[in-house]
Design a protein around this motif. Structure first.
Motif, PDB file in Angstrom:
ATOM      1  N   SER A 198      27.165  59.192 110.671  1.00  0.00           N
ATOM      2  CA  SER A 198      28.378  59.808 111.215  1.00  0.00           C
ATOM      3  C   SER A 198      29.603  59.223 110.539  1.00  0.00           C
ATOM      4  O   SER A 198      29.712  58.006 110.371  1.00  0.00           O
ATOM      5  CB  SER A 198      28.462  59.577 112.732  1.00  0.00           C
ATOM      6  OG  SER A 198      27.399  60.225 113.398  1.00  0.00           O
TER       7      SER A 198
ATOM      8  N   ASP B  47      34.623  62.901 112.453  1.00  0.00           N
ATOM      9  CA  ASP B  47      34.229  64.147 113.104  1.00  0.00           C
ATOM     10  C   ASP B  47      33.037  64.807 112.430  1.00  0.00           C
ATOM     11  O   ASP B  47      32.652  65.917 112.806  1.00  0.00           O
ATOM     12  CB  ASP B  47      35.410  65.128 113.112  1.00  0.00           C
ATOM     13  CG  ASP B  47      36.571  64.634 113.969  1.00  0.00           C
ATOM     14  OD1 ASP B  47      36.302  63.934 114.965  1.00  0.00           O
ATOM     15  OD2 ASP B  47      37.727  64.945 113.639  1.00  0.00           O
ATOM     16  N   TRP B  48      32.465  64.136 111.431  1.00  0.00           N
ATOM     17  CA  TRP B  48      31.359  64.706 110.675  1.00  0.00           C
ATOM     18  C   TRP B  48      30.081  63.887 110.906  1.00  0.00           C
ATOM     19  O   TRP B  48      30.130  62.682 111.054  1.00  0.00           O
ATOM     20  CB  TRP B  48      31.681  64.718 109.174  1.00  0.00           C
ATOM     21  CG  TRP B  48      32.886  65.533 108.823  1.00  0.00           C
ATOM     22  CD1 TRP B  48      34.195  65.166 108.957  1.00  0.00           C
ATOM     23  CD2 TRP B  48      32.898  66.847 108.268  1.00  0.00           C
ATOM     24  NE1 TRP B  48      35.019  66.176 108.528  1.00  0.00           N
ATOM     25  CE2 TRP B  48      34.249  67.218 108.094  1.00  0.00           C
ATOM     26  CE3 TRP B  48      31.893  67.752 107.886  1.00  0.00           C
ATOM     27  CZ2 TRP B  48      34.620  68.448 107.568  1.00  0.00           C
ATOM     28  CZ3 TRP B  48      32.271  68.982 107.364  1.00  0.00           C
ATOM     29  CH2 TRP B  48      33.609  69.321 107.217  1.00  0.00           C
TER      30      TRP B  48
ATOM     31  N   TRP C 158      30.249  69.406 112.266  1.00  0.00           N
ATOM     32  CA  TRP C 158      31.694  69.173 112.159  1.00  0.00           C
ATOM     33  C   TRP C 158      32.337  69.522 113.495  1.00  0.00           C
ATOM     34  O   TRP C 158      32.341  70.680 113.899  1.00  0.00           O
ATOM     35  CB  TRP C 158      32.306  70.022 111.049  1.00  0.00           C
ATOM     36  CG  TRP C 158      33.804  69.911 110.952  1.00  0.00           C
ATOM     37  CD1 TRP C 158      34.563  68.802 111.184  1.00  0.00           C
ATOM     38  CD2 TRP C 158      34.721  70.970 110.620  1.00  0.00           C
ATOM     39  NE1 TRP C 158      35.895  69.090 111.010  1.00  0.00           N
ATOM     40  CE2 TRP C 158      36.022  70.405 110.660  1.00  0.00           C
ATOM     41  CE3 TRP C 158      34.572  72.310 110.291  1.00  0.00           C
ATOM     42  CZ2 TRP C 158      37.178  71.151 110.393  1.00  0.00           C
ATOM     43  CZ3 TRP C 158      35.709  73.070 110.017  1.00  0.00           C
ATOM     44  CH2 TRP C 158      36.983  72.494 110.065  1.00  0.00           C
ATOM     45  N   LYS C 159      32.854  68.517 114.177  1.00  0.00           N
ATOM     46  CA  LYS C 159      33.561  68.757 115.435  1.00  0.00           C
ATOM     47  C   LYS C 159      35.007  69.061 115.089  1.00  0.00           C
ATOM     48  O   LYS C 159      35.840  68.167 114.950  1.00  0.00           O
ATOM     49  CB  LYS C 159      33.449  67.544 116.361  1.00  0.00           C
ATOM     50  CG  LYS C 159      33.843  67.868 117.796  1.00  0.00           C
ATOM     51  CD  LYS C 159      33.388  66.803 118.770  1.00  0.00           C
ATOM     52  CE  LYS C 159      33.661  67.250 120.201  1.00  0.00           C
ATOM     53  NZ  LYS C 159      33.234  66.248 121.193  1.00  0.00           N
ATOM     54  N   TRP C 160      35.315  70.358 114.921  1.00  0.00           N
ATOM     55  CA  TRP C 160      36.607  70.752 114.381  1.00  0.00           C
ATOM     56  C   TRP C 160      37.730  70.761 115.412  1.00  0.00           C
ATOM     57  O   TRP C 160      38.904  70.845 115.043  1.00  0.00           O
ATOM     58  CB  TRP C 160      36.524  72.085 113.660  1.00  0.00           C
ATOM     59  CG  TRP C 160      35.970  73.244 114.432  1.00  0.00           C
ATOM     60  CD1 TRP C 160      34.661  73.565 114.611  1.00  0.00           C
ATOM     61  CD2 TRP C 160      36.721  74.270 115.100  1.00  0.00           C
ATOM     62  NE1 TRP C 160      34.526  74.715 115.354  1.00  0.00           N
ATOM     63  CE2 TRP C 160      35.783  75.168 115.661  1.00  0.00           C
ATOM     64  CE3 TRP C 160      38.081  74.518 115.282  1.00  0.00           C
ATOM     65  CZ2 TRP C 160      36.163  76.293 116.381  1.00  0.00           C
ATOM     66  CZ3 TRP C 160      38.464  75.641 115.995  1.00  0.00           C
ATOM     67  CH2 TRP C 160      37.514  76.512 116.543  1.00  0.00           C
ATOM     68  N   ASN C 161      37.386  70.648 116.673  1.00  0.00           N
ATOM     69  CA  ASN C 161      38.370  70.301 117.703  1.00  0.00           C
ATOM     70  C   ASN C 161      37.587  69.758 118.893  1.00  0.00           C
ATOM     71  O   ASN C 161      36.351  69.816 118.906  1.00  0.00           O
ATOM     72  CB  ASN C 161      39.300  71.474 118.055  1.00  0.00           C
ATOM     73  CG  ASN C 161      38.626  72.561 118.869  1.00  0.00           C
ATOM     74  OD1 ASN C 161      37.750  72.310 119.688  1.00  0.00           O
ATOM     75  ND2 ASN C 161      39.031  73.802 118.646  1.00  0.00           N
TER      76      ASN C 161
ATOM     77  N   MET D  56      32.132  72.624 118.019  1.00  0.00           N
ATOM     78  CA  MET D  56      31.389  71.983 116.942  1.00  0.00           C
ATOM     79  C   MET D  56      30.636  73.034 116.144  1.00  0.00           C
ATOM     80  O   MET D  56      29.952  73.897 116.703  1.00  0.00           O
ATOM     81  CB  MET D  56      30.397  70.945 117.472  1.00  0.00           C
ATOM     82  CG  MET D  56      29.684  70.178 116.353  1.00  0.00           C
ATOM     83  SD  MET D  56      28.611  68.868 116.968  1.00  0.00           S
ATOM     84  CE  MET D  56      27.266  69.843 117.670  1.00  0.00           C
TER      85      MET D  56
END
Length: 376
Positions: free
Chosen positions: A253, A256-257, A288-291, A295
């Protein structure tokens, strides 16, 4: 003697007895916990082709992110760090309300778990039907965390389902290499390493090895997560190894990736020990947890049977999960399956990341599903 008799008489008064029994019951209740829990997950799936046809299909699919289940679990504090526990877990199909079969003609009420055990600082011992340690070892390294649809969960399961190998082999303790019957398992943690070892009793007269299962799974959790597993299953009649399965995985990890890779190999044999299939599955993926509430996962799977070179699929999966709360998730997933000509019939199951292997051989099939996942 009179004072003692007087005290005994008072202690045996119905009101005193009732108060004492109530206090005892309340104390026992305080030390024991029982919980009902579950997951309800279903959605709509659209595909542009089906097996053997260019016709598309729209269907309702149960369990796309996670299995739909309900269960009971509980524990009792026995003191000195020792606890007793139990698990009863049922596998349900939300689209029909029925129970899932185990691949051997049965649909047990508690297909997933029916066990009891003891735990302490030394780990835990579990007796009964339960999850095998091999699959559990790879949850953090499998590209889609073994989601119920479009992951290597199905190549794992179908390559350990005895009834499809075409060689007449049978192990009655095996339920798709995930759930084991008549099993004893030890689980423990040693620093950053967590794992378990399981043995399923063969219960065959005259041969304690026949029909048995041995499974091992280990996970190292540090800056990099590493996983390893090995399990084998023996035929109920001949005692030959009819399934041998090994897995390796890694994940890291970075903010956020999260990057993941997993490999597993399944050797299937007939009851006389002659090889039927040898399937290699490689999975690579990134989260990718983009916000905070969304995800995206992108994964690629390559699955091939080295005994049948034309049974080969290449799979691309793109999915997004939207977390409405800690308990409710909306999801949408696109999967594209490029299948060679040999990926047909029961052979297709061996290289399929689709729950029913309903892609067309010698072609490319697209799947799109969306739905709701809720846990309680």
């Amino acid at each position: 003697m009179k004072p003692i008799a007087k005290h005994l008489s008072a202690a045996c008064h119905p009101r005193v007895l009732a108060t004492g029994l109530l206090a005892t019951a309340m104390a026992a209740q305080a030390e024991t916990t029982v919980q009902i829990y579950g997951i309800v997950d279903t959605g709509i799936q659209v595909q542009n082709k089906t097996a053997g046809s260019n016709d598309g299909r729209v269907s309702m699919n149960t369990s796309n992110l996670r299995q739909s289940v309900w269960g009971l679990r509980g524990s009792e504090d026995l003191g000195n760090g020792l606890k007793a526990f139990f698990n009863l877990e049922s596998h349900i199909a939300v689209d029909t309300g029925g129970l899932f079969g185990d691949g051997q003609g049965e649909s047990p009420l508690f297909r997933r778990q029916a066990n009891v055990g003891l735990s302490g600082s030394w780990g835990s011992i579990t007796l009964g039907r339960q999850y095998g340690p091999a699959l559990l070892a790879h949850v953090a390294t499998e590209p889609r965390a073994f989601k119920e649809q479009f992951s290597s969960l199905y190549t794992w399961a179908y390559n350990q389902l005895e009834s499809i190998n075409g060689g007449g082999a049978n192990n009655t303790n095996d339920d798709v290499g995930i759930f084991m019957k008549n099993a004893i398992q030890y689980r423990g943690s040693y620093g950053p390493v967590t794992g378990g070892i399981l043995y399923a009793l063969g219960e065959q007269a005259g041969d304690t090895s026949a029909n048995s299962i041995l499974a091992l799974g280990l996970t190292y959790t540090g800056p990099v997560t590493l996983s390893f597993s090995h399990e084998y299953m023996k035929d109920a009649n001949t005692g030959e190894k009819v399934v041998e399965h090994t897995g390796l995985g890694a994940a890291v990890s970075l903010g956020d990736w999260a990057f993941k890779g997993n490999f597993h190999r399944s050797d299937n044999s007939a009851e006389d020990g002659s090889r039927v299939s040898k399937v290699d599955v490689l999975g690579l993926g990134v989260d990718w947890k983009w916000n905070p509430n969304n995800m995206v996962t992108v994964a690629y799977y390559d699955a091939r049977d080295k005994e049948n070179r034309s049974n080969h699929t290449k799979n691309l999966v793109i999915g997004n999960e939207t977390y409405l709360s800690k308990r409710t998730t909306l999801y949408a997933t696109l999967a594209v399956v490029d299948a060679d000509t040999g990926a047909t019939g029961t052979q297709a199951l061996r290289t399929s990341i689709v729950n029913d292997a309903s892609f067309r051989a010698g072609s490319t099939t697209s799947f799109f599903n969306f739905g709701i996942h809720h846990n309680f």
